[in-house]
Enzyme design. Structure first.
Site, PDB file in Angstrom:
ATOM      1  N   SER A 161       0.834  -1.203   0.000  1.00  0.00           N
ATOM      2  CA  SER A 161       0.000   0.000   0.000  1.00  0.00           C
ATOM      3  C   SER A 161       0.876   1.263   0.000  1.00  0.00           C
ATOM      4  CB  SER A 161      -0.960  -0.055   1.186  1.00  0.00           C
ATOM      5  OG  SER A 161      -1.976   0.910   1.054  1.00  0.00           O
ATOM      6  N   ASP A 259      -9.258  -3.373  -6.205  1.00  0.00           N
ATOM      7  CA  ASP A 259      -8.492  -2.378  -5.454  1.00  0.00           C
ATOM      8  C   ASP A 259      -8.546  -1.023  -6.156  1.00  0.00           C
ATOM      9  OD1 ASP A 259      -6.268  -0.920  -4.205  1.00  0.00           O
ATOM     10  OD2 ASP A 259      -5.588  -2.859  -3.472  1.00  0.00           O
ATOM     11  N   HIS A 289      -8.546  -4.213  -1.271  1.00  0.00           N
ATOM     12  CA  HIS A 289      -7.287  -3.748  -0.695  1.00  0.00           C
ATOM     13  C   HIS A 289      -6.960  -4.521   0.590  1.00  0.00           C
ATOM     14  CE1 HIS A 289      -4.050  -0.882  -0.776  1.00  0.00           C
ATOM     15  NE2 HIS A 289      -4.308  -0.442   0.458  1.00  0.00           N
TER      16      HIS A 289
END
Length: 318
Positions: A161, A259, A289
């Site tokens: 991330s 995502d 995610h």
């Protein structure tokens, strides 16, 4: 996007997962507490084969020392490979402990020393604080390689991330400064491009779960201020802005099909390939995610980790 497109393996936990939609200055302390809670929920038994310790690394340009969690296999070979690992949290939350289970597994599985960076967070510290902390750790790892038992030619950067975005930025910075070499970069659903915060992707339903568009916009504004999404964002702030990608190390990019970062990640992968960089891309069907963090035992989560571990093994010949 109807929920039945979520992969069945990832569906049961979805109802229990936090949504960061509506993230604001008022809710940020609560979000940071959620990360602490998630650590307690995911805590496992320490691996008997991995030693964990804390180090403090000198910051760059008179910045504070950077805390690092170090994971060392007890049976590590002399001159072992190393990984600088960078946690997620949207640049505004998170800490190395969140990835403790993953780092223990990777250290044991790959025989690597892993250095997980506790970088400074926005909005308290804006760009370039986080990336300078990451570079400080890369510098320290290289300059102390002999004492740490590390092969400087086999240093990997990895992160998920926001940590994936910082990993990509660190690879750019290392290439440009020419002081230290990275053997490969492992970008796990990386947060690469602040422009995603202000534009609409072809499929507006991307980012419906967990890390949403509003959360992404708030996070980038915390890191970059009002300039987020504008014309002057530096490459080291958002690696997706970089136009010269030649000379970067072999790359893995993995992301879920649901995502928010899917489009920017695939665009970066395509441009890396066009620049002659070896790239492996893994798109996980029906995954939102941080799917692997919350459902690590799912078959697709295991395949996902296998994929980037295999890239590291092949690239480093370990």
């Amino acid at each position: 996007m109807p929920k039945n497109v979520v992969n069945p393996e990832f569906l049961p936990v979805l109802a229990k997962m936090p949504s960061f939609d509506g993230l604001s200055d008022r809710s940020l302390p609560e979000v940071r507490e959620i990360f602490l809670t998630s650590v307690r929920l995911m805590e496992g038994r320490p691996s008997p084969d991995v030693d964990t310790r804390e180090e403090y690394v000198p910051g760059l340009n008179k910045a504070p020392d950077v805390r690092v969690l170090v994971y060392s296999p007890r049976k590590a070979a002399p001159n072992a490979p190393a990984m600088v690992y960078i946690h997620g949290g949207g640049l505004i939350s998170g800490h190395p402990e969140v990835d403790d289970p993953k780092c223990q597994i990777l250290a044991n599985r790959l025989g690597m020393h892993i250095f997980s960076v506790d970088y400074r967070l926005a909005p308290e510290v804006k760009y370039p604080g986080a990336i300078e902390d990451c570079y400080a750790v890369l510098k320290w790892v290289n300059e102390n390689a002999a004492r740490l038992g590390i092969n400087r030619d086999k240093v990997v950067v990895a992160g998920e991330s926001a940590g994936g975005g910082l990993s990509a930025a660190l690879a750019l910075m290392a290439r440009d400064r020419g002081e230290y070499k990275l053997a490969c970069q492992i970008l796990i659903y990386p947060m690469l491009d602040d422009r995603t915060a202000i534009k609409r992707d072809p499929a507006p339903a991307f980012g419906e779960y967990v890390w949403t568009r509003s959360a992404n916009k708030y996070a980038w504004q915390c890191y970059l201020g009002d300039a987020a999404g504008g014309d002057k964002t530096p490459d080291y702030a958002a690696a997706g802005r970089a136009t010269n990608l030649a000379g970067l190390p072999p790359t893995f990019i993995g992301v879920g099909s649901m995502d928010l970062f899917l489009c920017e990640d695939l665009d970066y992968a395509t441009r890396l390939m066009a620049a002659g960089v070896p790239v492996e891309v893994f798109v996980v069907p029906g995954a939102y995610h941080v799917f692997d963090m919350f459902v690590p035992d799912a078959a697709l989560s295991k395949r996902f980790m296998d994929a980037y571990c295999d890239v590291i093994k092949r690239t480093l010949a370990i």
